[in-house]
Every structure is written in C-alpha cells, then in structure tokens.
Scaffold this motif. Structure first.
Motif, PDB file in Angstrom:
ATOM      1  N   SER A 274       5.385   3.521   1.918  1.00 55.78           N
ATOM      2  CA  SER A 274       5.095   2.219   1.315  1.00 55.78           C
ATOM      3  C   SER A 274       5.177   1.162   2.393  1.00 55.78           C
ATOM      4  N   ILE A 275       4.170   0.303   2.448  1.00 54.27           N
ATOM      5  CA  ILE A 275       4.108  -0.754   3.448  1.00 54.27           C
ATOM      6  C   ILE A 275       3.892  -2.079   2.729  1.00 54.27           C
ATOM      7  N   LYS A 276       4.670  -3.081   3.093  1.00 55.12           N
ATOM      8  CA  LYS A 276       4.500  -4.422   2.532  1.00 55.12           C
ATOM      9  C   LYS A 276       4.306  -5.363   3.715  1.00 55.12           C
ATOM     10  N   ALA A 277       3.182  -6.052   3.731  1.00 53.29           N
ATOM     11  CA  ALA A 277       2.864  -6.903   4.877  1.00 53.29           C
ATOM     12  C   ALA A 277       1.844  -7.962   4.462  1.00 53.29           C
TER      13      ALA A 277
ATOM     14  N   LEU B 143      -5.240  -2.809   9.930  1.00 57.10           N
ATOM     15  CA  LEU B 143      -4.882  -1.413   9.697  1.00 57.10           C
ATOM     16  C   LEU B 143      -6.058  -0.642   9.106  1.00 57.10           C
ATOM     17  N   ASN B 144      -6.767  -1.245   8.151  1.00 56.51           N
ATOM     18  CA  ASN B 144      -7.935  -0.581   7.564  1.00 56.51           C
ATOM     19  C   ASN B 144      -8.995  -0.291   8.603  1.00 56.51           C
ATOM     20  N   LYS B 145      -9.242  -1.219   9.525  1.00 57.77           N
ATOM     21  CA  LYS B 145     -10.225  -0.996  10.591  1.00 57.77           C
ATOM     22  C   LYS B 145      -9.812   0.176  11.471  1.00 57.77           C
TER      23      LYS B 145
ATOM     24  N   ILE C 268      -7.789   2.687  10.654  1.00 58.23           N
ATOM     25  CA  ILE C 268      -7.870   3.931   9.884  1.00 58.23           C
ATOM     26  C   ILE C 268      -9.317   4.387   9.783  1.00 58.23           C
ATOM     27  N   ASP C 269     -10.243   3.458   9.517  1.00 60.25           N
ATOM     28  CA  ASP C 269     -11.665   3.809   9.460  1.00 60.25           C
ATOM     29  C   ASP C 269     -12.127   4.408  10.779  1.00 60.25           C
ATOM     30  N   PHE C 270     -11.695   3.824  11.901  1.00 61.53           N
ATOM     31  CA  PHE C 270     -12.051   4.342  13.222  1.00 61.53           C
ATOM     32  C   PHE C 270     -11.532   5.763  13.403  1.00 61.53           C
ATOM     33  N   LEU C 271     -10.281   6.002  13.025  1.00 61.48           N
ATOM     34  CA  LEU C 271      -9.693   7.334  13.169  1.00 61.48           C
ATOM     35  C   LEU C 271     -10.394   8.355  12.281  1.00 61.48           C
ATOM     36  N   ILE C 272     -10.742   7.972  11.077  1.00 59.71           N
ATOM     37  CA  ILE C 272     -11.455   8.880  10.181  1.00 59.71           C
ATOM     38  C   ILE C 272     -12.800   9.250  10.771  1.00 59.71           C
ATOM     39  N   THR C 273     -13.511   8.262  11.310  1.00 58.46           N
ATOM     40  CA  THR C 273     -14.802   8.514  11.932  1.00 58.46           C
ATOM     41  C   THR C 273     -14.649   9.482  13.108  1.00 58.46           C
ATOM     42  N   LYS C 274     -13.660   9.255  13.964  1.00 57.71           N
ATOM     43  CA  LYS C 274     -13.420  10.139  15.112  1.00 57.71           C
ATOM     44  C   LYS C 274     -13.067  11.543  14.642  1.00 57.71           C
TER      45      LYS C 274
ATOM     46  N   ILE D  43       0.858  -1.181   0.000  1.00 55.16           N
ATOM     47  CA  ILE D  43       0.000   0.000   0.000  1.00 55.16           C
ATOM     48  C   ILE D  43       0.894   1.230   0.000  1.00 55.16           C
ATOM     49  N   ASN D  44       0.533   2.203  -0.786  1.00 45.72           N
ATOM     50  CA  ASN D  44       1.251   3.483  -0.818  1.00 45.72           C
ATOM     51  C   ASN D  44       0.313   4.560  -0.318  1.00 45.72           C
TER      52      ASN D  44
END
Length: 120
Positions: A93-96, A104-106, A108-114, A74-75
């Motif tokens: 850039s993250i490779k995992a 990580l997506n969960k 990020i979604d939480f932080l965006i909502t907050k 992901i970039n």
C-alpha cells in the motif's frame, strides 16, 4: 491509516503562519477544536471541501491558494501461481501526492513495455 504515511498540508500551514495565526485561535475562528484542526493540517485526517472553504474565508484567500488534494492510495497485490502450485502473495500500500503516482505510472508502463519486448 498507518503511521508515517501522513502528508501535511504545507500550503495551509504556511498561509496560516504568514497571516500570524497560531493553531488554537485559527481553529476557533473556523469553528473547530484545536486538536481536530491539527489533525487536518498534519494530514492525519482528510480536509473536506466545506472545511477548505472555511479556512480560505478566515485567511481571506481563494481556496486554490491553500488547497492541496488528498493523497491517493494504491494497493498492489500479487497472487501468482508458481510452478509448484504454491502461492506467492504480497500486498503493498502506497499513500502519496498525486504527482508521485503519475511519475510511478510512467515508470511502470516503461518497465512493462521492456518486459514484454524480452518475452518470447
């Protein structure tokens, strides 16, 4: 590919060693040079579907017993315009493995909502 971002194929290595194969004889059995096989097992080179099938056949297992998906990349790029019209740019850039991205997506979604809740 950057150094330090390799994700070894642990299930493949564990199965190979549990069956008593050293890398060189195993590589020969799958019609591959030892160094090429080593790069795949260490995660430095992606393993093709056909190669997974060959590895499983030599190990006498189902492909699913040794298969590990290739890590996702992901970039994240930010080119935001500050009030003084200067550009604050960065790229990450993250490779995992896939499961790390799901977590990580969960988050990020939480932080965006907050963040959205705190905006006027």
């Amino acid at each position: 590919m950057s150094k330090g971002l390799f994700i070894p194929k642990e299930k493949l290595r564990a199965m190979r060693t549990s069956k008593g194969f050293k890398q060189t004889p195993f590589a020969e059995m799958v019609a591959m040079d030892q160094s090429q096989y080593s790069r795949r097992e260490s995660g430095k080179v992606p393993v093709s579907e056909e190669e997974w099938e060959r590895f499983a056949k030599v190990l006498h297992v189902n492909k699913e017993e040794i298969y590990e998906s290739e890590p996702r990349v992901i970039n994240i790029v930010n080119n935001s315009d500050n009030k003084d019209n200067s550009i604050n740019a960065f790229e990450i850039s993250i490779k995992a493995p896939h499961h790390l991205f799901e977590d990580l997506n969960k988050k990020i979604d939480f932080l965006i909502t907050k963040f959205d809740q705190t905006r006027p």
